[in-house]
Design a protein around this motif. Structure first.
Motif, PDB file in Angstrom:
ATOM      1  N   LYS A 155     -27.823 -46.072   6.149  1.00  0.00           N
ATOM      2  CA  LYS A 155     -26.684 -45.398   6.786  1.00  0.00           C
ATOM      3  C   LYS A 155     -26.993 -43.915   6.965  1.00  0.00           C
ATOM      4  CE  LYS A 155     -23.115 -48.572   5.229  1.00  0.00           C
ATOM      5  NZ  LYS A 155     -22.764 -49.091   6.542  1.00  0.00           N
ATOM      6  N   LYS A 156     -26.640 -43.415   8.129  1.00  0.00           N
ATOM      7  CA  LYS A 156     -26.912 -42.025   8.489  1.00  0.00           C
ATOM      8  C   LYS A 156     -25.688 -41.159   8.198  1.00  0.00           C
ATOM      9  CE  LYS A 156     -30.871 -42.915  10.654  1.00  0.00           C
ATOM     10  NZ  LYS A 156     -31.878 -43.217   9.721  1.00  0.00           N
ATOM     11  N   PRO A 157     -25.900 -39.853   8.036  1.00  0.00           N
ATOM     12  CA  PRO A 157     -24.764 -38.943   7.850  1.00  0.00           C
ATOM     13  C   PRO A 157     -23.865 -38.956   9.093  1.00  0.00           C
ATOM     14  CG  PRO A 157     -26.858 -37.821   7.469  1.00  0.00           C
ATOM     15  CD  PRO A 157     -27.169 -39.168   8.026  1.00  0.00           C
ATOM     16  N   ARG A 158     -22.587 -38.829   8.877  1.00  0.00           N
ATOM     17  CA  ARG A 158     -21.617 -38.696   9.967  1.00  0.00           C
ATOM     18  C   ARG A 158     -20.334 -38.135   9.368  1.00  0.00           C
ATOM     19  NH1 ARG A 158     -19.780 -44.921  10.674  1.00  0.00           N
ATOM     20  NH2 ARG A 158     -18.051 -44.733   9.225  1.00  0.00           N
ATOM     21  N   PRO A 159     -19.433 -37.636  10.211  1.00  0.00           N
ATOM     22  CA  PRO A 159     -18.168 -37.115   9.688  1.00  0.00           C
ATOM     23  C   PRO A 159     -17.445 -38.200   8.883  1.00  0.00           C
ATOM     24  CG  PRO A 159     -18.446 -36.462  11.974  1.00  0.00           C
ATOM     25  CD  PRO A 159     -19.564 -37.439  11.659  1.00  0.00           C
ATOM     26  N   GLY A 160     -16.916 -37.783   7.742  1.00  0.00           N
ATOM     27  CA  GLY A 160     -16.206 -38.704   6.874  1.00  0.00           C
ATOM     28  C   GLY A 160     -17.085 -39.345   5.804  1.00  0.00           C
ATOM     29  N   ARG A 161     -18.391 -39.294   5.982  1.00  0.00           N
ATOM     30  CA  ARG A 161     -19.300 -39.826   4.968  1.00  0.00           C
ATOM     31  C   ARG A 161     -19.780 -38.685   4.088  1.00  0.00           C
ATOM     32  NH1 ARG A 161     -23.147 -43.986   8.231  1.00  0.00           N
ATOM     33  NH2 ARG A 161     -21.720 -45.751   8.097  1.00  0.00           N
TER      34      ARG A 161
END
Length: 180
Positions: A155-161
């Motif tokens: 899983k890649k970084p993204r808003p909310g993570r």
């Protein structure tokens, strides 16, 4: 320096962990991420990891007359494969475990030292579950967990993570007793 020596070091292990998930970071970013480690030490270890191809230069920019490198992790180089693990001595395993525990303790202390740290709200867990498995059951458990953990690691970084550190430790606790 050999791959095992590079990866089985607490500071370098923390740098590799910080780079996971496709992150691209500068050495300055890493210094902010590891505030308990002297900047010169971070720069030295980033250099060693880059020289070994574990960190790759993703971009270079001129900042105030100096070149600022942006690094990404080479996932293929940043792992100890089954062949390398099989070649490890008992002392290598002891050293590797100690490095992993030192890195884990430093990361946890860093979390607790952050303003607003809330282990309950953040669902922090450090439980241990002694389990009884025969060799076949252990192999099945590892086979079931491996795809789940690999999927989570992809899983890649993204808003909310937010980045979490999940550590698994599995080893025999003692001898099998008669009648068990």
């Amino acid at each position: 320096m050999e791959l095992l020596d590079l990866l089985l070091h607490p500071v370098r292990l923390r740098i590799v962990n910080a780079m996971f998930g496709g992150r691209i970071r500068t050495t300055t970013d890493l210094c902010r991420r590891l505030p308990d480690v002297p900047k010169t030490t971070v720069y030295r270890h980033v250099g060693l990891l880059a020289d070994a191809g574990i960190l790759e230069v993703a971009d270079e920019r001129r900042v105030h007359g100096a070149v600022e490198r942006h690094y990404r992790l080479s996932r293929e180089r940043a792992r100890i494969d089954a062949e390398a693990a099989a070649s490890m001595t008992l002392d290598d395993h002891r050293h590797g475990f100690a490095a992993a525990m030192a890195a884990l303790l430093a990361e946890f202390n860093g979390y607790l030292d952050r303003e607003g740290a809330d282990p309950t709200a953040d669902m922090v867990s450090y439980r241990q579950f002694p389990i009884w498995l025969d060799a076949q059951e252990q192999a099945e458990a590892v086979a079931a967990l491996t795809p789940l953990l690999r999927g989570l690691a992809e899983k890649k970084p993204r808003p909310g993570r937010r980045q979490l550190l999940l550590s698994t430790i599995l080893f025999p606790m003692g001898e099998v007793e008669e009648g068990e």
